[in-house]
Structures are given as C-alpha cells and as structure tokens.
Design a protein around this motif. Sequence first.
Motif, mmCIF file in Angstrom:
data_model
loop_
_atom_site.group_PDB
_atom_site.id
_atom_site.type_symbol
_atom_site.label_atom_id
_atom_site.label_comp_id
_atom_site.label_asym_id
_atom_site.label_seq_id
_atom_site.Cartn_x
_atom_site.Cartn_y
_atom_site.Cartn_z
ATOM 1 N N ALA A 85 0.807 -1.220 0.000
ATOM 2 C CA ALA A 85 0.000 0.000 0.000
ATOM 3 C C ALA A 85 0.841 1.271 0.000
ATOM 4 O O ALA A 85 0.311 2.364 -0.228
ATOM 5 C CB ALA A 85 -0.930 0.006 1.221
ATOM 6 N N LEU A 128 -4.866 -0.419 8.292
ATOM 7 C CA LEU A 128 -6.280 -0.102 8.470
ATOM 8 C C LEU A 128 -6.689 -0.088 9.938
ATOM 9 O O LEU A 128 -7.641 0.606 10.306
ATOM 10 C CB LEU A 128 -7.136 -1.099 7.675
ATOM 11 C CG LEU A 128 -7.030 -0.961 6.147
ATOM 12 C CD1 LEU A 128 -7.830 -2.055 5.460
ATOM 13 C CD2 LEU A 128 -7.470 0.416 5.676
ATOM 14 N N VAL A 132 -1.680 3.063 4.496
ATOM 15 C CA VAL A 132 -3.116 2.911 4.249
ATOM 16 C C VAL A 132 -3.414 3.337 2.819
ATOM 17 O O VAL A 132 -3.054 4.447 2.398
ATOM 18 C CB VAL A 132 -3.937 3.752 5.241
ATOM 19 C CG1 VAL A 132 -5.426 3.647 4.924
ATOM 20 C CG2 VAL A 132 -3.659 3.314 6.668
ATOM 21 N N SER A 133 -4.061 2.458 2.075
ATOM 22 C CA SER A 133 -4.439 2.757 0.698
ATOM 23 C C SER A 133 -5.561 1.809 0.307
ATOM 24 O O SER A 133 -5.981 0.951 1.104
ATOM 25 C CB SER A 133 -3.234 2.586 -0.234
ATOM 26 O OG SER A 133 -3.566 2.952 -1.561
ATOM 27 N N SER A 134 -6.023 1.943 -0.922
ATOM 28 C CA SER A 134 -7.114 1.088 -1.376
ATOM 29 C C SER A 134 -6.700 -0.372 -1.486
ATOM 30 O O SER A 134 -7.571 -1.256 -1.511
ATOM 31 C CB SER A 134 -7.636 1.578 -2.737
ATOM 32 O OG SER A 134 -6.599 1.533 -3.704
ATOM 33 N N ASN A 135 -5.386 -0.623 -1.569
ATOM 34 C CA ASN A 135 -4.933 -2.018 -1.662
ATOM 35 C C ASN A 135 -4.254 -2.488 -0.380
ATOM 36 O O ASN A 135 -3.480 -3.447 -0.408
ATOM 37 C CB ASN A 135 -3.997 -2.200 -2.862
ATOM 38 C CG ASN A 135 -2.691 -1.433 -2.716
ATOM 39 O OD1 ASN A 135 -2.623 -0.482 -1.948
ATOM 40 N ND2 ASN A 135 -1.674 -1.837 -3.463
ATOM 41 N N SER A 136 -4.528 -1.835 0.742
ATOM 42 C CA SER A 136 -4.005 -2.308 2.028
ATOM 43 C C SER A 136 -4.555 -3.695 2.351
ATOM 44 O O SER A 136 -5.705 -4.015 2.016
ATOM 45 C CB SER A 136 -4.423 -1.359 3.159
ATOM 46 O OG SER A 136 -3.866 -0.076 3.001
ATOM 47 N N TYR A 137 -3.743 -4.489 3.001
ATOM 48 C CA TYR A 137 -4.287 -5.759 3.499
ATOM 49 C C TYR A 137 -5.235 -5.459 4.650
ATOM 50 O O TYR A 137 -5.115 -4.423 5.316
ATOM 51 C CB TYR A 137 -3.167 -6.723 3.863
ATOM 52 C CG TYR A 137 -2.416 -6.471 5.142
ATOM 53 C CD1 TYR A 137 -2.439 -7.386 6.189
ATOM 54 C CD2 TYR A 137 -1.638 -5.318 5.319
ATOM 55 C CE1 TYR A 137 -1.729 -7.185 7.362
ATOM 56 C CE2 TYR A 137 -0.921 -5.097 6.481
ATOM 57 C CZ TYR A 137 -0.980 -6.031 7.503
ATOM 58 O OH TYR A 137 -0.280 -5.818 8.664
ATOM 59 N N ARG A 138 -6.170 -6.341 4.899
ATOM 60 C CA ARG A 138 -7.297 -6.033 5.766
ATOM 61 C C ARG A 138 -7.390 -6.973 6.966
ATOM 62 O O ARG A 138 -6.972 -8.133 6.885
ATOM 63 C CB ARG A 138 -8.615 -6.147 4.974
ATOM 64 C CG ARG A 138 -8.751 -5.163 3.828
ATOM 65 C CD ARG A 138 -9.877 -5.575 2.890
ATOM 66 N NE ARG A 138 -9.496 -6.772 2.139
ATOM 67 C CZ ARG A 138 -8.945 -6.751 0.929
ATOM 68 N NH1 ARG A 138 -8.722 -5.597 0.322
ATOM 69 N NH2 ARG A 138 -8.630 -7.873 0.319
#
Length: 460
Positions: free
Chosen positions: A202, A236, A284-290
């Motif tokens: 990310a 996140l 933190v970004s749209s492709n961060s692991y969750r």
Amino acid sequence: MIPFISQFDDISTVPISIVQADAFDAWREGQSERDKNWIAANRFEGKAGTQLCLPGDDGSVASVVCIRDKDTWDIWSLADLPANLPPDVYHLDVSLTDEEATNVAIGWSLATYVFDRYKAAPKRFATLRLPLNADADQVARTVFATNLARDLVNIPTGDMGPKALESAASQIAAEFEARQINVVGDDLLTYHYPMVHAVGRAADQAPRLIDMVWGDADAPKVTLVGKGVCFDTGGLDLKPSSAMLLMKKDMGGAAMALGLAYMIMDAGLPVRLRVLIPAVENSVSSNSYRPGDVLTSRSGKTVEIGNTDAEGRLVLADALTAAGEEEPDLLIDFATLTGAARVAVGEEIAATFTDDEDLFDAIRRHAETEKDPVWRLPLWSEYRSMIDSPIADLNNSGSSPMGGAITAALFLKEFTAKAKSWVHFDIMAYNKRARPGRPVGGEAFAIRAMFALLRERYGR
C-alpha cells in the motif's frame, strides 16, 4: 568521526587523575598549596561522579581530578566527561587493563555522538588520547557500528524509507565486498515473500527483501534478520497520532542487524554471514491488506489477520523462513516488535527469547560485561493456543492483550524450526532519557553483547 587521537600523535594533552571518593582527602593533601586553595575556593568536596579542572600558570586547564566510587571500569565509567570538560585533548593518568582501556575509550567516544544531520552548528566535546593498551580497531568498529544504528533510527522516514534502507545496506555490503540481492515490489511474489509484499504494497515506495551474504561458504552459518518497517501507521487498524510520533524507529531491528553485520565483517570473523531485512512501510491505501484476510506465508502456513498493526511479525516470518532454509548454526533476529515487551522489561532492556539454554547463558554473561542489558522472557508453550485461528494455521494477533511479547515470539518461533539455534530480541531501539554516553534518540540494543559472543564462539 571517532573522537580520540592516536597513542602516537605528538600533541600536548591534559592529564585526568582518577581518584576514589574514599581516597580524596589523602590525594588532596599531596597536592600543591595553590591546587589545595583552588579546590577549597571551588568548594570541591570530592563526591563520587564529580570532577574539577585545575588551572596552570597561564589560566588554562593543567589537569583534571575525576572522583569515582569504585575501581572497576566498564564502557560507561567515564562517559560523562566528554560533555562536561572543556573541549581540550586529554589522557588518562591511571593504570588500566587492556579490556578496561578499550571499554573506557568506547564509552568516551559514544558519549560524543550527536545526530546533527539537520543542524548547522556542531557541538564540541573533549577529545581523548587513546590509552596505549586499548584495542584501537575494536574501539573504532564498535563506535562506528553503534552510531550507524543510531543514525539509521534517527533519520526520519522521509529520508529513510525502504529505498534508503536498501542503499544503506548496499554501502556496507560494498565496503566488505559482500553479495547483495534486493527483491523489490511484485518480484516478492515471484520469489515467494508474499507476506512482505502484502504488508508493504500500500505504500508509495515498493516493499523489498534485502539479502546480503558474506564470508566463506564452508564456514559456520550465522544469519541476522532485522525488522525493517520504515514507518508504521498501523495499517487499516490505524494507530492514534500520538503512537505514530516515533514510528520512524520501527526499522530499528534492521539498524541493529546492519550494525552487528558491520562489526562481524570488519573484524573478519570466520563465519558465513547472511543478513535478511524485509523493508516496508505499513501504510493505508485502497490495496491495504485487511483485518480478516488470510495470507499464505513463504513457509506455506496460513495466517489470519487479526490486526494490521501486528505487521512486523508477518514480514519477519517470511524472512525467518528464508533464513531457515539454509539451516543456519545461529539465527538472530532483532525487532521493535511489541509494546508488551516494554511493559515487561521497560525501554532500556532487550527482551530476549530463546529455547537454547547454553546460548542464553553466553548472551547473559556477555551482556553483563558489555553493559548491554538483556532479560529473558519465556517461550511459554501454554500460550500457543492464544494465536490459534478457526480458519487458518495462525492468527497474527493474540486472543488476549496479556503476554503480548510472548505470543509474538511464539508466532515467530513457528517459522524458525530449521535453524539449529535461534534467539529473538524485542527491543526499543531508542533512548527516551539521556544518560552518560546514551543521548535521547536512536540506540543500539544487544549488538555489543552478540558481537562479543560471536567473537568468543568463532575464535577471533
């Protein structure tokens, strides 16, 4: 810069007399009337930990009397002097063993460290003439390695991201003609470092695995792994802003690994050294692991993500697995891994985990001699169930807030089975209070103790 001058430089120096507190009165009686009057005028009582400059005929410093309360000498014995004496050149008027002379010179030199990368005006310190029987090479390598680790931790992430950390490793590798391979970005998936990729993908700077090798391939294998999280937002599971203020130091494990690697290579220890550093930013970004994701590690074990702020153990797991594939004789990892370790042992002791009794006995012995404190915590197998997952082999976050340093170490242990011996250091990598020789800021933890152990073990 190493702030001492050679034993053989032709330069005038100021003598420092070391006097035990209980012998001060007798020492004072042996001084000239002028010095006695000066001592009285300054109301100098000879209390332990104090010193007084005695003037010459021209008003300059002619000598120094330094009062101590014990006649043992360690690395920090005189570390208060460089900042508290006028910036002249001094020599010690005291008989020291080779080891004592070396230790005192190291401590004096470390006490002159200032992180001045962003400051215009350097601070001046007193300079020491190296005692005749001090090991100049050992002083120089210890001071350089310690200050290297300090610098790497102190540099803000804007100037010490994954690329810069890779460059710092490359400079050391080049100095000693070590081989270095850097696996960057999506190549981490190709070369099977999936959790390093997941944690770092990310960020603006691509994640990478730094892999340095040095020494004779047939020599005993010593492998260092250092956590290189150059900044940790928490992902996140975002940290509060107050908890991010020191997150530039979350690559402190990598700094320790590089500092110790420098010492090993500079001393020419007869080992086959490997250094593995997963260098990432946890952003933190749209492709961060969750939270709730399941990652497959290099080892094949699956990990459910209970908390994205427990990222260090993920990147270390892939690096430890790679290290174990060679079955090293000794695997050492350094990591700013848990706040729980700081609760357990405070901020100035390296929390230490190993199942190798003989190894820890040697670490403890050298840590005491080197004044490089460690404290062993248990790899308590009864807590292993706290990192169980109903849908994966492991969870990266313990089911209870208690025993967090232990459950983190147990998580790492899952990826170290092939190493013949393993030790994990959960460290602060930072001084929050100033002490003689140890200013506020980045600090080396456990590397002096481990170098002393390696030098003893491998015979040089």
